[in-house]
Design a protein around this motif. Sequence first.
Motif, PDB file in Angstrom:
ATOM      1  N   PHE A 158       0.819  -1.211   0.000  1.00 56.66           N
ATOM      2  CA  PHE A 158       0.000   0.000   0.000  1.00 56.66           C
ATOM      3  C   PHE A 158       0.852   1.260   0.000  1.00 56.66           C
ATOM      4  O   PHE A 158       0.386   2.326  -0.421  1.00 56.66           O
ATOM      5  CB  PHE A 158      -0.914   0.031   1.229  1.00 56.66           C
ATOM      6  N   GLY A 159       2.081   1.169   0.507  1.00 55.51           N
ATOM      7  CA  GLY A 159       2.955   2.335   0.606  1.00 55.51           C
ATOM      8  C   GLY A 159       4.003   2.116   1.675  1.00 55.51           C
ATOM      9  O   GLY A 159       4.060   1.071   2.331  1.00 55.51           O
ATOM     10  N   ASP A 160       4.860   3.120   1.862  1.00 55.65           N
ATOM     11  CA  ASP A 160       5.904   3.036   2.884  1.00 55.65           C
ATOM     12  C   ASP A 160       5.283   2.969   4.273  1.00 55.65           C
ATOM     13  O   ASP A 160       4.191   3.506   4.515  1.00 55.65           O
ATOM     14  CB  ASP A 160       6.835   4.245   2.788  1.00 55.65           C
ATOM     15  N   LEU A 161       6.000   2.335   5.197  1.00 54.87           N
ATOM     16  CA  LEU A 161       5.506   2.155   6.556  1.00 54.87           C
ATOM     17  C   LEU A 161       6.121   3.185   7.493  1.00 54.87           C
ATOM     18  O   LEU A 161       7.185   3.737   7.226  1.00 54.87           O
ATOM     19  CB  LEU A 161       5.819   0.739   7.046  1.00 54.87           C
ATOM     20  N   GLU A 162       5.427   3.429   8.618  1.00 60.36           N
ATOM     21  CA  GLU A 162       5.904   4.430   9.571  1.00 60.36           C
ATOM     22  C   GLU A 162       6.050   3.832  10.965  1.00 60.36           C
ATOM     23  O   GLU A 162       5.338   2.891  11.341  1.00 60.36           O
ATOM     24  CB  GLU A 162       4.952   5.623   9.628  1.00 60.36           C
ATOM     25  N   ASP A 163       6.985   4.392  11.732  1.00 65.76           N
ATOM     26  CA  ASP A 163       7.135   4.046  13.136  1.00 65.76           C
ATOM     27  C   ASP A 163       6.176   4.882  13.974  1.00 65.76           C
ATOM     28  O   ASP A 163       5.611   5.860  13.493  1.00 65.76           O
ATOM     29  CB  ASP A 163       8.569   4.299  13.608  1.00 65.76           C
ATOM     30  N   HIS A 164       6.032   4.494  15.237  1.00 64.70           N
ATOM     31  CA  HIS A 164       5.233   5.284  16.170  1.00 64.70           C
ATOM     32  C   HIS A 164       6.172   5.873  17.216  1.00 64.70           C
ATOM     33  O   HIS A 164       6.975   5.143  17.806  1.00 64.70           O
ATOM     34  CB  HIS A 164       4.173   4.407  16.846  1.00 64.70           C
ATOM     35  N   ALA A 188      -3.097   8.535  14.430  1.00 64.27           N
ATOM     36  CA  ALA A 188      -2.052   9.546  14.221  1.00 64.27           C
ATOM     37  C   ALA A 188      -2.493  10.749  13.402  1.00 64.27           C
ATOM     38  O   ALA A 188      -1.745  11.259  12.581  1.00 64.27           O
ATOM     39  CB  ALA A 188      -0.824   8.902  13.580  1.00 64.27           C
ATOM     40  N   THR A 189      -3.704  11.254  13.666  1.00 71.75           N
ATOM     41  CA  THR A 189      -4.101  12.473  12.964  1.00 71.75           C
ATOM     42  C   THR A 189      -3.344  13.688  13.486  1.00 71.75           C
ATOM     43  O   THR A 189      -3.472  14.781  12.932  1.00 71.75           O
ATOM     44  CB  THR A 189      -5.618  12.720  13.064  1.00 71.75           C
ATOM     45  N   TRP A 190      -2.527  13.492  14.529  1.00 70.07           N
ATOM     46  CA  TRP A 190      -1.634  14.563  14.983  1.00 70.07           C
ATOM     47  C   TRP A 190      -0.435  14.728  14.040  1.00 70.07           C
ATOM     48  O   TRP A 190       0.360  15.652  14.193  1.00 70.07           O
ATOM     49  CB  TRP A 190      -1.152  14.287  16.402  1.00 70.07           C
ATOM     50  N   ARG A 191      -0.306  13.860  13.049  1.00 74.88           N
ATOM     51  CA  ARG A 191       0.713  14.033  12.013  1.00 74.88           C
ATOM     52  C   ARG A 191       0.181  14.967  10.926  1.00 74.88           C
ATOM     53  O   ARG A 191      -1.019  14.984  10.640  1.00 74.88           O
ATOM     54  CB  ARG A 191       1.093  12.701  11.375  1.00 74.88           C
ATOM     55  N   ALA A 192       1.094  15.696  10.279  1.00 74.23           N
ATOM     56  CA  ALA A 192       0.700  16.516   9.132  1.00 74.23           C
ATOM     57  C   ALA A 192       0.136  15.644   8.023  1.00 74.23           C
ATOM     58  O   ALA A 192      -0.789  16.043   7.312  1.00 74.23           O
ATOM     59  CB  ALA A 192       1.889  17.325   8.631  1.00 74.23           C
ATOM     60  N   CYS A 193       0.676  14.429   7.885  1.00 76.91           N
ATOM     61  CA  CYS A 193       0.176  13.444   6.925  1.00 76.91           C
ATOM     62  C   CYS A 193      -0.192  12.175   7.693  1.00 76.91           C
ATOM     63  O   CYS A 193       0.671  11.303   7.907  1.00 76.91           O
ATOM     64  CB  CYS A 193       1.229  13.146   5.853  1.00 76.91           C
ATOM     65  N   GLY A 224      -3.574   3.882   6.188  1.00 74.64           N
ATOM     66  CA  GLY A 224      -4.282   2.744   6.746  1.00 74.64           C
ATOM     67  C   GLY A 224      -3.332   1.884   7.547  1.00 74.64           C
ATOM     68  O   GLY A 224      -2.190   2.280   7.839  1.00 74.64           O
ATOM     69  N   ALA A 225      -3.781   0.686   7.905  1.00 79.69           N
ATOM     70  CA  ALA A 225      -2.961  -0.204   8.715  1.00 79.69           C
ATOM     71  C   ALA A 225      -3.384  -1.649   8.490  1.00 79.69           C
ATOM     72  O   ALA A 225      -4.510  -1.932   8.069  1.00 79.69           O
ATOM     73  CB  ALA A 225      -3.075   0.155  10.194  1.00 79.69           C
ATOM     74  N   GLY A 236       0.484   8.063   4.907  1.00 82.35           N
ATOM     75  CA  GLY A 236      -0.555   8.652   4.074  1.00 82.35           C
ATOM     76  C   GLY A 236      -0.162   9.998   3.502  1.00 82.35           C
ATOM     77  O   GLY A 236       1.011  10.389   3.528  1.00 82.35           O
ATOM     78  N   ASP A 237      -1.157  10.739   3.021  1.00 86.05           N
ATOM     79  CA  ASP A 237      -0.901  12.051   2.437  1.00 86.05           C
ATOM     80  C   ASP A 237      -1.607  13.114   3.264  1.00 86.05           C
ATOM     81  O   ASP A 237      -2.319  12.826   4.227  1.00 86.05           O
ATOM     82  CB  ASP A 237      -1.347  12.108   0.981  1.00 86.05           C
ATOM     83  N   LYS A 238      -1.402  14.376   2.917  1.00 83.74           N
ATOM     84  CA  LYS A 238      -1.980  15.485   3.654  1.00 83.74           C
ATOM     85  C   LYS A 238      -3.466  15.595   3.324  1.00 83.74           C
ATOM     86  O   LYS A 238      -3.838  15.690   2.160  1.00 83.74           O
ATOM     87  CB  LYS A 238      -1.257  16.780   3.304  1.00 83.74           C
ATOM     88  N   PRO A 239      -4.340  15.577   4.330  1.00 81.88           N
ATOM     89  CA  PRO A 239      -5.776  15.684   4.057  1.00 81.88           C
ATOM     90  C   PRO A 239      -6.141  17.003   3.383  1.00 81.88           C
ATOM     91  O   PRO A 239      -5.549  18.060   3.656  1.00 81.88           O
ATOM     92  CB  PRO A 239      -6.401  15.600   5.463  1.00 81.88           C
TER      93      PRO A 239
END
Length: 282
Positions: free
Chosen positions: A61-67, A101-106, A110-111, A278-281
Amino acid sequence: MRVEKLTAHIGAELVDVDLAEAARNDDLFGAIHAELLKHKVLFLRNQLISKGDHVDFAHRFGDLEDHPVAGSDPDHPGLVCIYKDLNSPPDFYENAWHCDATWRACPPMGAVLRYIEGPAVGGDTMWANMVKAYADLPDHIKETIDGLYARHSIEASFGARMPIEKRHALKAQYPDAEHPVVRTHPETGEKVLFVNSFTTHFTNFHAPENVRYGQDYAPGGANLLHYLMGRAAIPEYQVRWRWEPNSVAIWDNRSTQHYAVMDYWPAVRKMERAGIIGDKPF
């Protein structure tokens, strides 16, 4: 692959699918992706996959992110280990209705979450369809929130239990993000109600059309935000999933909220999640 709907508005179970194969099969992955956009959260059972398979599938789906608080598996970057044991106190903050993580700019696209171990009963997870939650709003509410933005904070959520110095350092690393109250899904074009438990306040509500001598007109910004956040709790928009070992959930974080029910302490629950950048809403 067989697709079995679980409710009228959200959720489907995929039967006779191997996610390890889907990680390497373009046609199968494409079919799963299409069902995800349609049903917003997908469920599978009996997925005897490795951590590597888990990461490989999610990475499609795309690159993964850490928390920044939970961290990730040292051998599989992007795979967050959510392990609750007997040392996790019963009053430990577990969850509220939220998008990840809606506290992220992007925020995440999904997960993919896999259930490793858990209680014989309890520990379910629920998802809500925030496209439907927006669509059913009264017209005057839609008009009021059109063009509104809101602030989302990691400091006021994950940081709330930290000592003040650590909390301020967390906010410095992840400043509050501002997102539209109604976002547009980048793949489907659907309108999505996009406020949740990470949301602290509207940033442009206090304008002349809403304020009289410094006091918000009723229902007021705070009451309106509380009302909108409560939409996720409406049962008609929800699906509830009972976990078994090697069950997997795949969800679209852009169009859903979820709630991990904390009714199982002092039992152990172990889950592993791969979050997709994800991307910027908008």
